[in-house]
Enzyme design. Sequence first.
Site, PDB file in Angstrom:
ATOM      1  N   ARG A 172       0.915  -1.303   0.081  1.00 46.82           N
ATOM      2  CA  ARG A 172       0.064   0.121  -0.114  1.00 46.82           C
ATOM      3  C   ARG A 172       0.792   1.360  -0.088  1.00 46.82           C
ATOM      4  O   ARG A 172       0.569   2.317   0.533  1.00 46.82           O
ATOM      5  CB  ARG A 172      -1.007  -0.165   1.236  1.00 46.82           C
ATOM      6  N   SER A 223     -11.001   0.480   2.633  1.00 53.37           N
ATOM      7  CA  SER A 223     -10.386  -0.031   3.961  1.00 53.37           C
ATOM      8  C   SER A 223      -9.562   1.156   4.652  1.00 53.37           C
ATOM      9  O   SER A 223      -8.850   1.925   4.041  1.00 53.37           O
ATOM     10  CB  SER A 223      -9.301  -1.069   3.465  1.00 53.37           C
ATOM     11  N   GLU A 293      -4.704   3.476   6.384  1.00 50.50           N
ATOM     12  CA  GLU A 293      -4.644   3.364   4.888  1.00 50.50           C
ATOM     13  C   GLU A 293      -5.192   4.460   4.200  1.00 50.50           C
ATOM     14  O   GLU A 293      -4.731   5.100   3.283  1.00 50.50           O
ATOM     15  CB  GLU A 293      -5.124   1.791   4.570  1.00 50.50           C
TER      16      GLU A 293
END
Length: 303
Positions: A172, A223, A293
């Site tokens: 990520r 998320s 995130e």
Amino acid sequence: MSWRDNLPAVRGRILKDEALAPFTWFRVGGPADVLFLPEDEDDLVTFLKGLDENVPILPLGVGSNTLVRDGGVEGVVIRLGKAFGKVEPRGESRIYAGAATLDAVLAREAAKAGIAGLEFYRGVPGSIGGASVMNAGCYGSETKDVLIEAYAVTRAGERVTFSNAQMGFTYRKSARAAEGGLIFTGALFQGRPDDPAAIQARMEEITARRETTQPIREKTGGSTFKNPPGHSSWKLVDAAGWRGKLFGGAMFSPLHANFLINTGEASAADLEGLGEAVRADVKAKLGVDLEWEIKRVGRPKAG
């Protein structure tokens, strides 16, 4: 004279004190000092070359993974539009997508062209610019697995190209993007040949899975936390007792406990405050650090 009174001449739109809430999936957040909507890449280059180098810039995609704080964003927010949404097969199972292309649109167009390997983008909220910045992925595949090279414009208005290796992808994250000062304008991807009907069938499976396991029709940002090594974030949030528990106008979805939701009345402070409360509680109860995130940007509201 303020820097806002001496902006470069452009063909696109320059909006001052423009509310950013309508540009994000959470539908919260204060205004941008300046919002710039470039007409095309040449317009973007012209603007950046003429902008005071001390003025901060913030690229904003479709706002699927971004929480804008209630006090708004300092400097210039740059949002790429239609001119940056082109998708074009390039032969040898390669396909180009502009940064404003929705991830799901890239998956669809790749399927039409008989290019497999990009089906996972059907399950990724957001656009290709954001996918390049954060190595977006799902269901076992990530951007790093399919990207050949990414194209960007620097803070000084120079066009640059980065190979997959130069992007420095990790979970990520792209180390190159994390350095800042880049506006990603597009990317080239490598797939493999397959029957379009077979690709479409796999995409329909992904769509069905998302609809039954994720609150995709809510005001959410996807998320919320990265999965810590050896853990699933949703299980940690659930175990700490936060699934479906209201915090102001915010909560973590009863359907998927890693999806932060604006129930309709939340402020950015509610959403961020809930996220921080959950992080602290998971650490205290389970001994695990949760890392955001979702990208949080801008200033808290005064007072």
